[in-house]
Design a protein around this motif. Structure first.
Motif, PDB file in Angstrom:
ATOM      1  N   THR A 487      20.754   9.770   9.619  1.00  0.00           N
ATOM      2  CA  THR A 487      21.954   9.093   9.134  1.00  0.00           C
ATOM      3  C   THR A 487      22.200   7.821   9.944  1.00  0.00           C
ATOM      4  N   SER A 488      22.753   6.804   9.292  1.00  0.00           N
ATOM      5  CA  SER A 488      23.037   5.561  10.019  1.00  0.00           C
ATOM      6  C   SER A 488      24.106   4.750   9.301  1.00  0.00           C
ATOM      7  N   LEU A 489      24.830   3.980  10.092  1.00  0.00           N
ATOM      8  CA  LEU A 489      25.831   3.034   9.590  1.00  0.00           C
ATOM      9  C   LEU A 489      25.541   1.688  10.243  1.00  0.00           C
ATOM     10  N   ALA A 490      25.146   0.708   9.428  1.00  0.00           N
ATOM     11  CA  ALA A 490      24.827  -0.632   9.929  1.00  0.00           C
ATOM     12  C   ALA A 490      25.633  -1.654   9.145  1.00  0.00           C
ATOM     13  N   PRO A 491      26.849  -1.934   9.571  1.00  0.00           N
ATOM     14  CA  PRO A 491      27.708  -2.855   8.812  1.00  0.00           C
ATOM     15  C   PRO A 491      27.198  -4.282   8.852  1.00  0.00           C
ATOM     16  N   GLY A 492      27.714  -5.073   7.906  1.00  0.00           N
ATOM     17  CA  GLY A 492      27.337  -6.478   7.842  1.00  0.00           C
ATOM     18  C   GLY A 492      28.164  -7.369   8.735  1.00  0.00           C
ATOM     19  N   SER A 493      29.269  -6.853   9.276  1.00  0.00           N
ATOM     20  CA  SER A 493      30.053  -7.632  10.229  1.00  0.00           C
ATOM     21  C   SER A 493      30.888  -6.704  11.092  1.00  0.00           C
ATOM     22  N   LYS A 494      31.333  -7.232  12.224  1.00  0.00           N
ATOM     23  CA  LYS A 494      32.134  -6.444  13.150  1.00  0.00           C
ATOM     24  C   LYS A 494      33.494  -6.093  12.564  1.00  0.00           C
ATOM     25  N   VAL A 495      33.920  -6.846  11.571  1.00  0.00           N
ATOM     26  CA  VAL A 495      35.209  -6.574  10.940  1.00  0.00           C
ATOM     27  C   VAL A 495      35.218  -5.169  10.340  1.00  0.00           C
ATOM     28  N   VAL A 496      34.085  -4.722   9.834  1.00  0.00           N
ATOM     29  CA  VAL A 496      33.982  -3.390   9.244  1.00  0.00           C
ATOM     30  C   VAL A 496      34.363  -2.325  10.268  1.00  0.00           C
ATOM     31  N   THR A 497      33.846  -2.477  11.476  1.00  0.00           N
ATOM     32  CA  THR A 497      34.183  -1.525  12.541  1.00  0.00           C
ATOM     33  C   THR A 497      35.683  -1.512  12.795  1.00  0.00           C
ATOM     34  N   ASP A 498      36.284  -2.693  12.793  1.00  0.00           N
ATOM     35  CA  ASP A 498      37.732  -2.783  13.039  1.00  0.00           C
ATOM     36  C   ASP A 498      38.514  -2.001  11.992  1.00  0.00           C
ATOM     37  N   TYR A 499      38.199  -2.236  10.707  1.00  0.00           N
ATOM     38  CA  TYR A 499      39.053  -1.586   9.700  1.00  0.00           C
ATOM     39  C   TYR A 499      38.721  -0.114   9.502  1.00  0.00           C
ATOM     40  N   LEU A 500      37.479   0.299   9.736  1.00  0.00           N
ATOM     41  CA  LEU A 500      37.180   1.733   9.676  1.00  0.00           C
ATOM     42  C   LEU A 500      37.904   2.481  10.801  1.00  0.00           C
ATOM     43  N   ALA A 501      37.926   1.877  11.984  1.00  0.00           N
ATOM     44  CA  ALA A 501      38.620   2.501  13.108  1.00  0.00           C
ATOM     45  C   ALA A 501      40.120   2.528  12.869  1.00  0.00           C
ATOM     46  N   THR A 502      40.674   1.424  12.369  1.00  0.00           N
ATOM     47  CA  THR A 502      42.110   1.342  12.111  1.00  0.00           C
ATOM     48  C   THR A 502      42.545   2.380  11.084  1.00  0.00           C
ATOM     49  N   ALA A 503      41.683   2.607  10.071  1.00  0.00           N
ATOM     50  CA  ALA A 503      42.012   3.571   9.022  1.00  0.00           C
ATOM     51  C   ALA A 503      41.750   5.015   9.465  1.00  0.00           C
ATOM     52  N   GLY A 504      41.148   5.197  10.637  1.00  0.00           N
ATOM     53  CA  GLY A 504      40.874   6.544  11.130  1.00  0.00           C
ATOM     54  C   GLY A 504      39.633   7.183  10.515  1.00  0.00           C
ATOM     55  N   PHE A 505      38.716   6.359  10.017  1.00  0.00           N
ATOM     56  CA  PHE A 505      37.544   6.886   9.317  1.00  0.00           C
ATOM     57  C   PHE A 505      36.274   6.898  10.164  1.00  0.00           C
ATOM     58  N   GLN A 506      36.230   6.107  11.233  1.00  0.00           N
ATOM     59  CA  GLN A 506      34.997   6.069  12.006  1.00  0.00           C
ATOM     60  C   GLN A 506      34.705   7.414  12.673  1.00  0.00           C
TER      61      GLN A 506
END
Length: 912
Positions: A487-506
């Motif tokens: 399994t892997s998660l390779a986003p296209g930008s760091k913004v993805v990490t920000d909003y996944l974490a903010t939404a509690g999904f990471q």
């Protein structure tokens, strides 16, 4: 800009406190005729001709031809198009910069100043293709992969750091930032570009070409751009117009809305299937219709991204209110947003409700009809409804003559007859693998890679939030990913990490193994990394047909991983679902994904989020996230900043480097081109079938130890574990020419039942690697040709597919038809593309590859002319053909006459 004010069309536009100069389409209409209903894409080309009108590369006749396009909705007129900027990624960018460095050397040898070679248009190179999924499924994965990336690619990154200081108009976005397309969409793209010249600020449409075929993603922002080969991009950055025929434009009308539970990925796979069936190769596609008002820009970008998959040059969405909304969300300045609106409305480039341009042809889609889908097993246009997925795979197994019925008997059934979530002795066979604390037997259909990978989908918050919601609900019910799934998660930008974490999904994604592995193109380009040794061995020992499920856009044979024969494109939430299921033979549309903590079956519908839940999650995405992540986009981390370089105008090549070598393209080049020589008594290097992709031709993915490239690296002291990928070594022609035509799935019809980069060396009938045979032919002075079927060169804009072909000694390719970019790249490297005459092909002619081929009349070539081809068969019989010369334009002919586009550009930059 145009030196003559283009007959009074230069105008002024004041926005806020700034006055912009621009070339007015309204004033042009007064001279050339009304073009209100011209497609938006052609209005962009029209403005470009107006702005650069010089009587030579852009003329009044060119402008009139664009206006007159409306009469027939097509044209045979060739124009020269100058994009505002160039976008590169590092796989294709490194060889581009290598070529520029080599051109500086060539200029110096001719007694001129090396600084003559410099980009004239802005160039942004984003390092995004080098991170590989070595580590995964743990909190240290990202840090470990970045560390390995920096170690592996130190020589390449040192070279790019040198280029950053050596060349003007050249910027580098360091590794670990994001993929070029998402950085382009979220930060670089402006919709309306500006330039200071002669004390004036000029405004004009933002346009570009890129060295990645998915450059088309920016068309979602109303920016006209498409992928070209690195060769053509280098010419564009050096001031040469992109030569093109005024294209046909296909209108795609979107109506209605997506139903509950349907994602943008489902929509794009449907659009891709429809357009590929329609046939849009070499054409522009422009989306219109009232359905656009409810289509978020991220969804538009997802569709635009897939233009190479549906075969179009680009898939364009015009500027409208949604464009401005997205620009505001992503942190663009208010001044820029106001300029985009004012300019687009003033120039007739703003989409109005109900507006329908004139198109060459049209098709339409009611988005309400879209259903959940995947695409595969090896082509992105082969859409499969989710409900048909299991049956499709079973048929695939049956077609492979495998013992499918016997394996059906124990098909994951519990005693009660319902599907169990995970049984260690799947299919009633004894476990033979112990991995991650589980014992199991790997089976056909096993999902061994589940990757939320960048490009198509990670620019889209809605599908990523949907994946996060699926993960959250699955974890709450006690489900886990199967132990054999990488399994892997390779986003296209760091913004993805920000909003996944903010939404509690990471956190729930991490719990299922979808930890962050890097910011860049990974699985989709073959950087999926190694499978666990036991999984790898089981696939080979039992000759298993296993699967990957990825949220990317490419799934060609051998691309994702050499051992994975079936690869399925899917939305991020479906990627998570298949990681839970563990096997594509499970019909997840109706069978249980697993049991909850109380032993109750959990179905996909139980964890699939509603549109309301997704919308609420997307509302958590904020402008300040984009501003924060892009504030220091060109700086890089400490590791990047600590790379030492030797500054200078000319690069100091190292003979010991296995990554960067001085290419031989300009060796012995004089100030004037040599006359073109006919091809006499050429041998066939390879005889290939239909839909041979640039992935088949160009070196890509992993390097096999026993391949010519693998042997070369080992001879130069590189251990197998440090091979890295072909893509990372594109700056070394010695590696790349050895990997040309070396794809593990390519099938040379000169050999019976053999897969991989092999051929028959005709003089003695011996089977050998294509590279080895090419070198033997070169020693004898024998020229080479390649024979192929339909759609030769489908896929990514890989310049090495053409460069490698040239370095192997191939003088010409004779195919039934070509995809646009590769045909152009062949010419750009001095390789002649010919097309079989109508009604003739390799099969009708009875060709075996033993033939001797001569091509005459090359000294008097004309675009689109007939060329005499003489085929002498093994029995001595001869057949004469009038092949079609696929040099389509006068500019292309000039490039070919000079031995390639870079040779032409270099000579044109020398003083006369």
């Amino acid at each position: 800009m145009s030196p003559d004010n283009t007959k009074g069309t230069l105008s002024e536009l004041t926005v806020g406190n700034t006055t912009y100069h621009y070339y007015s389409l309204k004033k042009a209409a007064e001279q050339y005729g009304d073009f209100t209903r011209l497609p938006f894409t052609l209005k962009v080309l029209l403005e470009n001709q107006l702005r650069f009108q010089d009587g030579v590369t852009a003329t009044e006749d060119d402008i009139q031809a664009l206006v007159d396009w409306q009469k027939e909705a097509r044209s045979t007129r060739e124009i020269g198009y100058r994009p505002a900027r160039v976008l590169m990624q590092d796989f294709t960018g490194v060889p581009g910069v290598v070529d520029l460095a080599a051109m500086r050397d060539a200029v110096a040898k001719l007694g001129e100043k090396p600084s003559r070679i410099n980009p004239l248009s802005p160039v942004d190179l984003v390092i995004d293709h080098s991170v590989m999924v070595d580590d995964y499924g743990n909190p240290e994965a990202f840090e470990d992969n970045v560390k390995i990336e920096m170690q592996r690619n130190h020589e390449r990154y040192e070279f790019l750091r040198w280029g950053q200081q050596a060349f003007d108009n050249f910027s580098v976005v360091p590794p670990g930032t994001g993929i070029c397309h998402q950085v382009n969409l979220e930060y670089l793209g402006k919709s309306v570009w500006t330039k200071e010249e002669d004390g004036k600020t000029f405004a004009f449409p933002d346009t570009l070409v890129g060295t990645d075929s998915h450059t088309t993603m920016i068309n979602g922002l109303g920016v006209l751009g498409w992928g070209v080969g690195g060769i053509e991009a280098e010419a564009a950055m050096l001031g040469q117009p992109v030569s093109m025929l005024i294209p046909e434009v296909i209108g795609f009308k979107l109506e209605g809305k997506l139903r509950e539970g349907i994602t943008a990925t489902d929509l794009v796979l449907t659009v891709t299937q429809m357009l590929r069936k329609k046939g849009v190769v070499g054409k522009f596609v422009e989306f219109y219709g009232d359905g656009l008002k409810d289509l978020p820009l991220a969804d538009r970008a997802t569709i635009a991204n897939m233009a190479p998959e549906y075969g179009a040059t680009c898939g364009f969405f015009p500027i409208d209110d949604e464009t401005l909304t997205y620009m505001k969300l992503t942190g663009r300045s208010q001044e820029q947003i106001e300029l985009v609106q004012a300019y687009a409305q003033e120039q007739g480039m703003w989409r109005e409700a109900g507006h329908e341009p004139i198109f060459t042809d049209t098709l339409s889609l009611d988005m309400d009809s879209v259903e959940a889908s995947l695409a595969g097993p090896k082509r992105p246009q082969d859409r499969v409804a989710l409900t048909d997925m299991s049956a499709t795979f079973e048929k695939l197994l049956a077609d492979q003559s495998k013992d499918a019925p016997a394996k059906e008997e124990g098909r994951w059934q519990s005693e009660g007859g319902s599907t169990a979530p995970f049984v260690d002795n799947s299919f009633n066979e004894e476990p033979n693998i112990e991995h991650r604390g589980h014992n199991f037997r790997l089976q056909d259909g096993a999902v061994v890679i589940a990757a939320i990978t960048s490009c198509t989908n990670t620019s889209n918050p809605s599908v990523l939030m949907a994946a996060g919601l699926v993960a959250k609900k699955a974890v709450e019910k006690g489900l886990t990913s199967k132990p054999w799934v990488k399994t892997s998660l390779a986003p296209g930008s760091k913004v993805v990490t920000d909003y996944l974490a903010t939404a509690g999904f990471q956190e729930p994604l991490n719990a299922l193994g979808f930890n962050l592995v890097g910011y860049g193109c990974t699985t989709c380009i073959g950087n999926s990394g190694p499978l666990p040794e036991q999984i790898d061995a089981a696939i080979q020992d039992d000759n298993l047909t296993v699967a990957s499920v990825l949220s990317g856009n490419r799934n060609f044979e051998g691309r994702i991983h050499p051992l994975i024969k079936t690869n399925w494109l899917a939305s991020p939430p479906l990627v998570v679902a298949y990681a839970l299921a563990g096997n594509v033979r499970l019909d997840i549309s109706k069978e249980s994904l697993g049991n909850d903590r109380d032993g109750n079956p959990v179905y996909l519908k139980d964890i699939w989020p509603s549109q309301k839940e997704i919308a609420e999650a997307v509302e958590r995405v904020r402008s300040d996230m984009y501003r924060k992540e892009y504030a220091e986009v060109f700086d890089g981390d400490a590791a990047w900043q600590s790379i030492d370089i030797t500054p200078g105008e000319v690069y100091e090549w190292s003979k010991d480097s296995t990554y960067i070598q001085h290419p031989p393209f300009f060796e012995g080049m004089g100030r004037e081109p040599e006359p073109i020589q006919d091809v006499k008594n050429a041998s066939v290097l390879a005889k290939l079938g239909d839909s041979v992709t640039t992935d088949h031709i160009s070196p890509a993915g992993s390097i096999k130890p026993d391949s010519p490239a693998g042997r070369y690296l080992q001879e130069h002291g590189v251990e197998v574990k440090d091979f890295n990928s072909y893509g990372s070594r594109r700056g070394n022609h010695e590696v790349m020419m050895r990997g040309t035509f070396a794809n593990v799935r390519i099938r040379n019809e000169m050999l019976d039942g053999v897969e991989g980069g092999f051929t028959r060396y005709v003089p003695n009938g011996e089977q050998m690697a294509i590279y080895d045979a090419a070198m033997k032919y070169a020693e004898e002075g024998t020229p080479l040709v390649v024979i192929a079927g339909k759609e030769y060169g489908t896929g990514s804009s890989r310049d090495w597919a053409a460069k490698g072909t040239r370095l192997l000694g191939v003088r010409a390719v004779i195919a039934e038809s070509y995809e646009r970019i590769h045909r152009s790249n062949l010419i750009g490297m001095g390789v002649l593309p010919l097309q079989f005459p109508e009604g003739e092909d390799r099969n009708s002619l009875g060709m075996t590859g033993d033939e001797t081929i001569s091509i005459s009349g090359l000294g008097d070539l004309n675009p689109g002319a007939s060329v005499k081809v003489s085929i002498t068969f093994a029995d001595g019989n001869t057949k004469e053909l009038d092949a079609l010369c696929r040099i389509d334009t006068v500019n292309e002919l000039e490039y070919y006459r000079h031995g390639g586009i870079l040779h032409y550009v270099l000579r044109s930059m020398l003083p006369k």
